[in-house]
Design an enzyme around this catalytic site. Structure first.
Site, PDB file in Angstrom:
ATOM      1  N   HIS A 149       8.979 -18.610  28.084  1.00 28.74           N
ATOM      2  CA  HIS A 149       8.489 -17.496  26.847  1.00 28.74           C
ATOM      3  C   HIS A 149       8.202 -16.057  27.964  1.00 28.74           C
ATOM      4  O   HIS A 149       8.638 -15.687  29.098  1.00 28.74           O
ATOM      5  CB  HIS A 149       7.379 -16.991  26.124  1.00 28.74           C
ATOM      6  N   ASP A 206       7.266 -22.195  31.849  1.00 32.50           N
ATOM      7  CA  ASP A 206       8.090 -21.265  33.019  1.00 32.50           C
ATOM      8  C   ASP A 206       7.344 -23.464  33.780  1.00 32.50           C
ATOM      9  O   ASP A 206       8.718 -23.830  34.510  1.00 32.50           O
ATOM     10  CB  ASP A 206       6.865 -20.725  34.059  1.00 32.50           C
TER      11      ASP A 206
END
Length: 479
Positions: free
Chosen positions: A82, A338
């Site tokens: 994101h 991540d």
């Protein structure tokens, strides 16, 4: 012929190089340097933010980003984190506690490295912004996502005929979904509302292997992760300096860590951060390494089970590559977190340090620098290349890994054009080395045992836009 030209030609003949490469036509008398001798990437704070700060491209090996001569990209598989965001609610709580100590001295004039506080305000408007993607400033997360989609339209637009409906895939977390939507708008433009089909994949553990966010709830290698202190000596030095400049503040090393965390997020929402200069370069280097440790031991190769988690994506993408664009499709855009990308890299066996990272000192030169791996908006792109024969390689199909827009050689498999890996070799290596996710993580037999949504997807546009307001501190949008 002038003497200088003869010398240039003689050197070129001796080395086999072109006498006229690198702008040899530029007059020899000029004093302007053709190439700068300054390389300052290592000093950029963006490389010492860990995974908290704005996106920056990976420091490359100098391999050309464009397809090698004689090659064409015919399939792309990307997973993107994101975009830039505000801190999480838990990080926000620690930040607010540290700021409370800063403001507790009730001074009318801060001094020294904190003099800017006389005019500074916290960049998080209220607690509802925690978790949200940023929408303000030049580093804004939604802007990053849109621009990335636009850039990839220019790079990979030839893989879409402008008419077919293209599915793309997001995990079910609020900010991840919004990133996917903005990327889609950037890539498809006016056609986003009709020719893109967002598929949202739940982050629930019951999804098993059919997920962009597989979990390993039986992970038995978390001891080091659970005992990380997030401290290095430089934080004590920073606390002493700031306390001496503003008596009565009584900051601890832990407070300094939380203030640096706060500073590392500020550029996500603003164009400038005075907090950056409140800490020295050495302190930022230490912070970046603490972040490296966190990812390495908690979501990377320092946890022996993470390769199995990443194998879900690596194995499914291998199937796509071997099926090719005619059978499977040419474009696969995916969006997650991540800590979903780092296990994939572990599964692929790239960027693995020769030994575990030490906890008591900075391991300079280690390949596991998170600022280069998963900054906000970080992404791993797998390219399938269709190549003609060259003097070095045969006609055939090759694979390239591209991490944050820098080509990442696949270990020792670099015999193809542009240091790519022959698909057959890539397949053999992964088939030999990928661990089994369901066995390693003891996935319930009642959960899906493999990733299927790349083949079983919807082609409706119902999820392309939000149908309700964003909730305060929205996390899992499918709760």
């Amino acid at each position: 012929m002038p003497r200088t030209s003869l010398l240039t030609l003689a050197c070129a003949l001796a080395t086999g190089a072109s006498a006229f490469s690198y702008g040899a036509a530029i007059p020899q008398s000029t004093q302007e340097k053709q190439f700068s001798q300054e390389f300052r990437d290592g000093y950029s704070i963006l490389k010492h933010y860990g995974g908290n700060g704005p996106y920056s491209e990976r420091v490359s090996y100098g391999i050309a980003r464009d397809p090698p001569t004689g090659c064409e990209v015919d399939q792309v598989i990307m997973v993107k984190r994101h975009g830039e965001r505000y801190p999480s609610p838990s990080a926000g709580k620690s930040i607010e506690e540290a700021l409370a100590k800063v403001y507790s001295i009730n001074t009318t004039e801060y001094k020294g490295d904190l003099a800017f506080l006389n005019d500074w305000t916290y960049y998080v408007p209220n607690e509802c912004y925690y978790n949200a993607e940023t929408t303000s400033g030049p580093y804004a997360g939604l802007l990053d996502a849109y621009n990335h989609g636009n850039d990839y339209k220019a790079r990979y637009g030839h893989l879409w005929n402008g008419e077919t409906v293209v599915p793309f895939f997001s995990s079910g977390y609020g900010r991840v979904i919004e990133t996917a939507r903005k990327f889609g708008e950037g890539f498809f433009g006016y056609n986003y509302s009709t020719n893109a089909a967002l598929n949202i994949i739940s982050e629930s553990e019951v999804m098993g292997a059919d997920s962009l966010t597989p979990t390993c709830d039986t992970d038995n290698d978390q001891t080091t992760c659970d005992n990380l202190t997030y401290q290095l000596p430089q934080f004590k030095v920073a606390a002493a300096r700031l306390n001496s400049q503003n008596p009565g503040m009584n900051l601890t090393a832990s407070d300094v860590y939380n203030l640096i965390v706060m500073a590392s997020f500020e550029l996500n929402a603003r164009p400038f951060s005075n907090w950056i200069n409140a800490f020295t370069q050495d302190e930022w280097v230490s912070f970046g390494y603490v972040e490296d440790l966190n990812y390495y031991y908690c979501a990377g190769p320092g946890d022996k089970n993470m390769a199995a988690v990443g194998a879900v994506y690596a194995n499914a993408s291998l199937t796509l590559l071997n099926q090719g664009p005619k059978e499977a499709g040419p474009l696969f855009f995916n969006f997650a977190h991540d800590t979903n990308i780092t296990p994939i890299l572990a599964a692929l066996g790239v960027l693995i340090p020769n030994e575990d990272l030490p906890l008591d000192r900075v391991a300079f030169g280690n390949p596991y620098s998170i600022g280069n791996i998963v900054p906000m908006g970080g992404h791993l792109t797998i390219e399938r290349l269709s190549c003609q024969a060259t003097a070095l390689s045969d006609k055939g199909t090759y694979v390239r890994l591209v991490l944050n827009e820098a080509v990442l050689p696949f270990n020792d498999c670099t015999s193809g054009p542009g240091y790519s890996c022959p698909l057959a070799n890539y397949t053999s290596i992964l088939n030999k080395n990928l661990p089994d996710y369901t066995t390693t993580c003891n996935v319930s037999a009642s959960y899906p045992q493999y990733l299927s949504f790349w083949w079983n997807y919807n082609t409706t546009t119902e999820l392309n836009y939000r149908s309700s307001p964003i909730a305060c501190q929205e996390g899992d949008a499918m709760d």
